[in-house]
Design a protein around this motif. Structure first.
Motif, PDB file in Angstrom:
ATOM      1  N   MET A 259     -13.435   1.176  -9.960  1.00 35.64           N
ATOM      2  CA  MET A 259     -12.184   1.937  -9.794  1.00 35.64           C
ATOM      3  C   MET A 259     -11.297   1.750 -11.009  1.00 35.64           C
ATOM      4  O   MET A 259     -11.343   0.712 -11.677  1.00 35.64           O
ATOM      5  N   LYS A 260     -10.456   2.757 -11.212  1.00 32.96           N
ATOM      6  CA  LYS A 260      -9.499   2.691 -12.331  1.00 32.96           C
ATOM      7  C   LYS A 260      -8.382   1.726 -11.953  1.00 32.96           C
ATOM      8  O   LYS A 260      -7.854   1.766 -10.852  1.00 32.96           O
ATOM      9  N   GLN A 261      -8.018   0.856 -12.904  1.00 41.09           N
ATOM     10  CA  GLN A 261      -6.972  -0.139 -12.660  1.00 41.09           C
ATOM     11  C   GLN A 261      -5.633   0.354 -13.203  1.00 41.09           C
ATOM     12  O   GLN A 261      -5.573   1.319 -13.969  1.00 41.09           O
ATOM     13  N   SER A 262      -4.564  -0.349 -12.830  1.00 44.39           N
ATOM     14  CA  SER A 262      -3.234   0.066 -13.285  1.00 44.39           C
ATOM     15  C   SER A 262      -3.086  -0.054 -14.798  1.00 44.39           C
ATOM     16  O   SER A 262      -2.268   0.634 -15.397  1.00 44.39           O
ATOM     17  N   ASP A 263      -3.912  -0.911 -15.437  1.00 42.96           N
ATOM     18  CA  ASP A 263      -3.810  -1.042 -16.894  1.00 42.96           C
ATOM     19  C   ASP A 263      -4.665  -0.007 -17.632  1.00 42.96           C
ATOM     20  O   ASP A 263      -4.787  -0.044 -18.849  1.00 42.96           O
ATOM     21  N   GLY A 264      -5.286   0.898 -16.874  1.00 46.20           N
ATOM     22  CA  GLY A 264      -6.083   1.962 -17.498  1.00 46.20           C
ATOM     23  C   GLY A 264      -7.560   1.632 -17.598  1.00 46.20           C
ATOM     24  O   GLY A 264      -8.380   2.511 -17.854  1.00 46.20           O
ATOM     25  N   GLY A 265      -7.927   0.362 -17.407  1.00 46.55           N
ATOM     26  CA  GLY A 265      -9.336  -0.030 -17.480  1.00 46.55           C
ATOM     27  C   GLY A 265     -10.061   0.249 -16.163  1.00 46.55           C
ATOM     28  O   GLY A 265      -9.467   0.741 -15.198  1.00 46.55           O
ATOM     29  N   TYR A 266     -11.358  -0.045 -16.135  1.00 44.36           N
ATOM     30  CA  TYR A 266     -12.163   0.148 -14.918  1.00 44.36           C
ATOM     31  C   TYR A 266     -12.810  -1.183 -14.538  1.00 44.36           C
ATOM     32  O   TYR A 266     -13.224  -1.944 -15.416  1.00 44.36           O
ATOM     33  N   ALA A 267     -12.902  -1.442 -13.229  1.00 42.75           N
ATOM     34  CA  ALA A 267     -13.506  -2.701 -12.768  1.00 42.75           C
ATOM     35  C   ALA A 267     -14.007  -2.520 -11.338  1.00 42.75           C
ATOM     36  O   ALA A 267     -13.458  -1.717 -10.575  1.00 42.75           O
ATOM     37  N   PRO A 268     -15.049  -3.286 -10.929  1.00 38.69           N
ATOM     38  CA  PRO A 268     -15.479  -3.253  -9.518  1.00 38.69           C
ATOM     39  C   PRO A 268     -14.313  -3.711  -8.639  1.00 38.69           C
ATOM     40  O   PRO A 268     -13.757  -4.781  -8.868  1.00 38.69           O
ATOM     41  N   SER A 269     -13.951  -2.895  -7.660  1.00 44.11           N
ATOM     42  CA  SER A 269     -12.721  -3.165  -6.888  1.00 44.11           C
ATOM     43  C   SER A 269     -12.829  -2.635  -5.478  1.00 44.11           C
ATOM     44  O   SER A 269     -13.782  -1.941  -5.123  1.00 44.11           O
ATOM     45  N   TYR A 270     -11.800  -2.943  -4.701  1.00 45.04           N
ATOM     46  CA  TYR A 270     -11.558  -2.301  -3.404  1.00 45.04           C
ATOM     47  C   TYR A 270     -10.136  -1.735  -3.462  1.00 45.04           C
ATOM     48  O   TYR A 270      -9.284  -2.249  -4.193  1.00 45.04           O
ATOM     49  N   ASN A 271      -9.895  -0.696  -2.668  1.00 45.58           N
ATOM     50  CA  ASN A 271      -8.584  -0.051  -2.626  1.00 45.58           C
ATOM     51  C   ASN A 271      -7.846  -0.569  -1.384  1.00 45.58           C
ATOM     52  O   ASN A 271      -8.209  -0.238  -0.263  1.00 45.58           O
ATOM     53  N   VAL A 272      -6.832  -1.401  -1.599  1.00 41.72           N
ATOM     54  CA  VAL A 272      -6.079  -1.998  -0.482  1.00 41.72           C
ATOM     55  C   VAL A 272      -4.897  -1.091  -0.140  1.00 41.72           C
ATOM     56  O   VAL A 272      -4.102  -0.751  -1.005  1.00 41.72           O
ATOM     57  N   GLN A 273      -4.823  -0.703   1.129  1.00 39.80           N
ATOM     58  CA  GLN A 273      -3.784   0.228   1.593  1.00 39.80           C
ATOM     59  C   GLN A 273      -2.770  -0.541   2.443  1.00 39.80           C
ATOM     60  O   GLN A 273      -3.140  -1.161   3.436  1.00 39.80           O
ATOM     61  N   ILE A 274      -1.500  -0.479   2.047  1.00 42.90           N
ATOM     62  CA  ILE A 274      -0.464  -1.256   2.738  1.00 42.90           C
ATOM     63  C   ILE A 274       0.660  -0.341   3.216  1.00 42.90           C
ATOM     64  O   ILE A 274       1.233   0.418   2.427  1.00 42.90           O
ATOM     65  N   SER A 275       0.972  -0.416   4.517  1.00 40.10           N
ATOM     66  CA  SER A 275       2.098   0.336   5.091  1.00 40.10           C
ATOM     67  C   SER A 275       3.221  -0.657   5.379  1.00 40.10           C
ATOM     68  O   SER A 275       3.003  -1.656   6.076  1.00 40.10           O
ATOM     69  N   THR A 276       4.405  -0.380   4.852  1.00 38.10           N
ATOM     70  CA  THR A 276       5.528  -1.316   4.968  1.00 38.10           C
ATOM     71  C   THR A 276       6.705  -0.654   5.664  1.00 38.10           C
ATOM     72  O   THR A 276       7.150   0.423   5.241  1.00 38.10           O
ATOM     73  N   ASP A 277       7.199  -1.306   6.714  1.00 39.90           N
ATOM     74  CA  ASP A 277       8.379  -0.778   7.406  1.00 39.90           C
ATOM     75  C   ASP A 277       9.596  -0.981   6.501  1.00 39.90           C
ATOM     76  O   ASP A 277       9.808  -2.072   5.968  1.00 39.90           O
ATOM     77  N   ALA A 278      10.392   0.081   6.347  1.00 37.66           N
ATOM     78  CA  ALA A 278      11.485   0.030   5.364  1.00 37.66           C
ATOM     79  C   ALA A 278      12.620  -0.900   5.789  1.00 37.66           C
ATOM     80  O   ALA A 278      13.349  -1.394   4.945  1.00 37.66           O
ATOM     81  N   LYS A 279      12.754  -1.185   7.099  1.00 43.11           N
ATOM     82  CA  LYS A 279      13.927  -1.944   7.560  1.00 43.11           C
ATOM     83  C   LYS A 279      14.005  -3.344   6.925  1.00 43.11           C
ATOM     84  O   LYS A 279      14.988  -3.690   6.300  1.00 43.11           O
ATOM     85  N   GLU A 280      12.948  -4.143   7.077  1.00 40.75           N
ATOM     86  CA  GLU A 280      12.956  -5.506   6.524  1.00 40.75           C
ATOM     87  C   GLU A 280      11.702  -5.780   5.700  1.00 40.75           C
ATOM     88  O   GLU A 280      11.320  -6.928   5.518  1.00 40.75           O
ATOM     89  N   LYS A 281      11.062  -4.717   5.237  1.00 46.29           N
ATOM     90  CA  LYS A 281       9.864  -4.847   4.397  1.00 46.29           C
ATOM     91  C   LYS A 281       8.752  -5.647   5.085  1.00 46.29           C
ATOM     92  O   LYS A 281       8.119  -6.528   4.488  1.00 46.29           O
ATOM     93  N   VAL A 282       8.536  -5.376   6.362  1.00 44.06           N
ATOM     94  CA  VAL A 282       7.442  -6.021   7.101  1.00 44.06           C
ATOM     95  C   VAL A 282       6.201  -5.138   6.970  1.00 44.06           C
ATOM     96  O   VAL A 282       6.298  -3.915   7.097  1.00 44.06           O
ATOM     97  N   ILE A 283       5.047  -5.755   6.728  1.00 40.34           N
ATOM     98  CA  ILE A 283       3.796  -4.983   6.656  1.00 40.34           C
ATOM     99  C   ILE A 283       3.373  -4.604   8.071  1.00 40.34           C
ATOM    100  O   ILE A 283       3.161  -5.487   8.911  1.00 40.34           O
ATOM    101  N   VAL A 284       3.283  -3.308   8.346  1.00 43.15           N
ATOM    102  CA  VAL A 284       2.911  -2.877   9.705  1.00 43.15           C
ATOM    103  C   VAL A 284       1.478  -2.320   9.757  1.00 43.15           C
ATOM    104  O   VAL A 284       1.011  -1.939  10.831  1.00 43.15           O
ATOM    105  N   GLY A 285       0.827  -2.264   8.621  1.00 43.51           N
ATOM    106  CA  GLY A 285      -0.570  -1.802   8.613  1.00 43.51           C
ATOM    107  C   GLY A 285      -1.211  -2.165   7.287  1.00 43.51           C
ATOM    108  O   GLY A 285      -0.579  -2.041   6.234  1.00 43.51           O
TER     109      GLY A 285
END
Ligand code: SF4
Length: 507
Positions: A259-285
């Motif tokens: 996968m393409k990385q934030s620095d523009g390079g490529y590396a074997p990776s997984y795509n982590v998906q995070i849902s955050t509740d806006a009230k107190e920044k709690v991860i809800v998924g």
């Protein structure tokens, strides 16, 4: 100066004309000493290890207790309390310690770990097995934690910010191989397992070493079989014939993807998906995907939040990576307010025109549309008539084409349609849901909400990577890396609870 005799060191100093000996306190490293330790005083009252212990104590761990086979009245070593194991892992993750060996060592000499274990040692195999053994239990813990945080008013679900981040897999790029090489390695691994025979009958190594070697060879064989299965999945995707022939997969972690990385390079990776509740920044998924793109991850993310908290979020805010017409339609169907970033775009982009060699003065904007006759007129004054339509999710593309003879005789032909005339124009019409979304995102309110996305959505991403150190997975395979991110999310949420609910009582 000279050293004094016995255990006392003596030095000579000069003061005026007189010489006198100085005496220093001796250091005796041969002595033995016994000191009483009051375990509960190893850490202060407001130490966060106590908060973690207290929070985990509120959780229903019956699923973990049910899995313990040792019972009273029967032989066998007593099992370690799941309350302790969960607390140890959460405290360790919060301090950036993600290896079972490291935690086992810390239990020997770190006061916070000693307080937790009551000065008992914990074997690293036990720790390591516990981390990946209870997938359903861990899912349930995450849900329970969200229930507690929701009851304490830390979650509202009015607005959820969702984002994806790439985390490197526990495999390097040079472990990727094509099918022929994987099959050759698999054959070698099979032969190796067969030749090993019974590890208990080996005279060269101990039974324990023999069993470990056999287990390692079997695991390697299983990984290679999985690699061939993953190769089949990659080939089943929409790839060109050339891409299918060149498909490669990692022999170390077959489920990782480049996968393409934030620095523009490529590396074997997984795509982590995070849902955050806006009230107190709690991860809800939280979830893990093998896809390098975020477009297909929004609907599963909303499903996860609903499963975890028991209701859908009122509003979901995402960046351009998730804002596709399909997702706008899907969210509209669920009556869920979507805030995102999407250019209005045209059906024929400037990039396409450039690739076809069209002069900028003959881009689609230079053609005039007449809604009454449903025709376009070109810069040379010729008419382009309707020539079919193409329906896509959220958009219909209406096609218009000039008369072939008009273009052949036209003096602007080299600028207007240099490759293959006659010239055509596409008029895209968005579905009402998409048009309403675009109009909403042009309002000040829509823009204001979207600006809040970055600080909320990217905070847990950065925390998990910086504080927990999860820039690269320590485990392999989709299920195990999924558990690793779940531990990270549990830790992050409990830290939020400590900051918001537990810490203030000591202020
Ligand atoms: S090439 Fe055809 S479409 Fe283009 S300006 Fe000339 S007549 Fe019009």
């Amino acid at each position: 100066m000279r050293e004094g005799g016995g255990s006392e060191l003596r030095f000579e100093g000069v003061e005026g004309e007189r010489t006198r000996k100085v005496r220093l306190k001796p250091i005796n490293r041969q002595q033995m000493m016994l000191r009483p330790i009051e375990v509960d005083r190893l850490v202060p009252e407001d130490h966060e290890v106590r908060a973690i212990w207290e929070f985990v104590g509120r959780l229903d761990l019956s699923r973990y207790y049910e899995a313990i086979e040792v019972v009273e009245g029967e032989a066998g070593r007593p099992a370690l309390n799941p309350h302790l194991m969960i607390s140890l892992w959460i405290y360790a993750y919060s301090k950036g310690a993600g290896s079972a060996r490291e935690i086992s060592r810390l239990c020997e000499d770190d006061p916070a770990y000693q307080w937790m274990t009551g000065l008992e040692s914990v074997n690293y195999h036990t720790l390591s097995d516990f981390r990946v053994k209870h997938k359903e239990g861990l899912d349930e813990l995450f849900t329970q934690i969200l229930g507690i945080m929701s009851a304490e008013g830390l979650i509202s679900l009015e607005r959820v910010m969702h984002d994806g981040t790439k985390v490197k897999a526990c495999a390097s790029a040079d472990t990727f191989r094509r099918e022929e090489r994987i099959r050759a390695h698999l054959e070698c691994a099979r032969q190796q397992v067969e030749q090993m025979g019974d590890p208990l009958s080996s005279e060269e190594v101990s039974a324990r070493v023999g069993k470990a070697r056999q287990r390692a060879a079997r695991e390697k064989q299983q990984r290679l079989v999985l690699a061939l299965e993953e190769l089949g999945k990659i080939r089943g995707a929409k790839l060109s014939q050339e891409e299918k022939q060149g498909a490669r997969v990692s022999m170390t972690d077959p489920e990782a993807r480049v996968m393409k990385q934030s620095d523009g390079g490529y590396a074997p990776s997984y795509n982590v998906q995070i849902s955050t509740d806006a009230k107190e920044k709690v991860i809800v998924g939280i979830g893990v995907s093998q896809s390098g793109s975020d477009y297909g991850e929004l609907v599963p993310a909303v499903d996860r939040v609903e499963a975890n908290v028991g209701q859908e979020p009122g509003q979901v805010v995402v960046d351009g990576g998730f804002t596709s017409r399909d997702n706008i339609l899907a969210m509209s169907e669920r009556e869920l307010d979507l805030i995102g970033s999407m250019g209005t775009g045209t059906s024929q982009s400037a990039g396409q025109m450039k690739r076809r060699g069209v002069d900028p003065s003959f881009y689609p904007e230079a053609f005039h549309y007449d809604g009454i006759s449903d025709t376009y007129s070109c810069p040379a004054g010729k008419i382009l008539r309707a020539n079919g339509e193409e329906k896509r999710p959220g958009r219909t593309n209406y096609k218009y084409r000039a008369c072939a003879t008009d273009c052949q005789r036209c003096p602007f032909q080299q600028k207007c349609c240099p490759q293959n005339g006659p010239r055509s124009i596409v008029r895209g019409v968005d579905a009402p849901e998409v048009a309403a979304f675009i109009a909403k995102m042009e309002t000040d309110e829509g823009k204001k909400i979207y600006r809040q996305r970055g600080p909320v959505a990217e905070f847990p991403n950065a925390w998990i990577k910086d504080k927990i150190g999860l820039r690269q997975f320590r485990l392999r395979g989709l299920v195990k890396v999924g558990m690793e991110v779940l531990w990270a999310a549990l830790t992050y949420n409990i830290k939020q609870w400590i900051r918001l609910c537990w810490r203030p009582q000591w202020a």
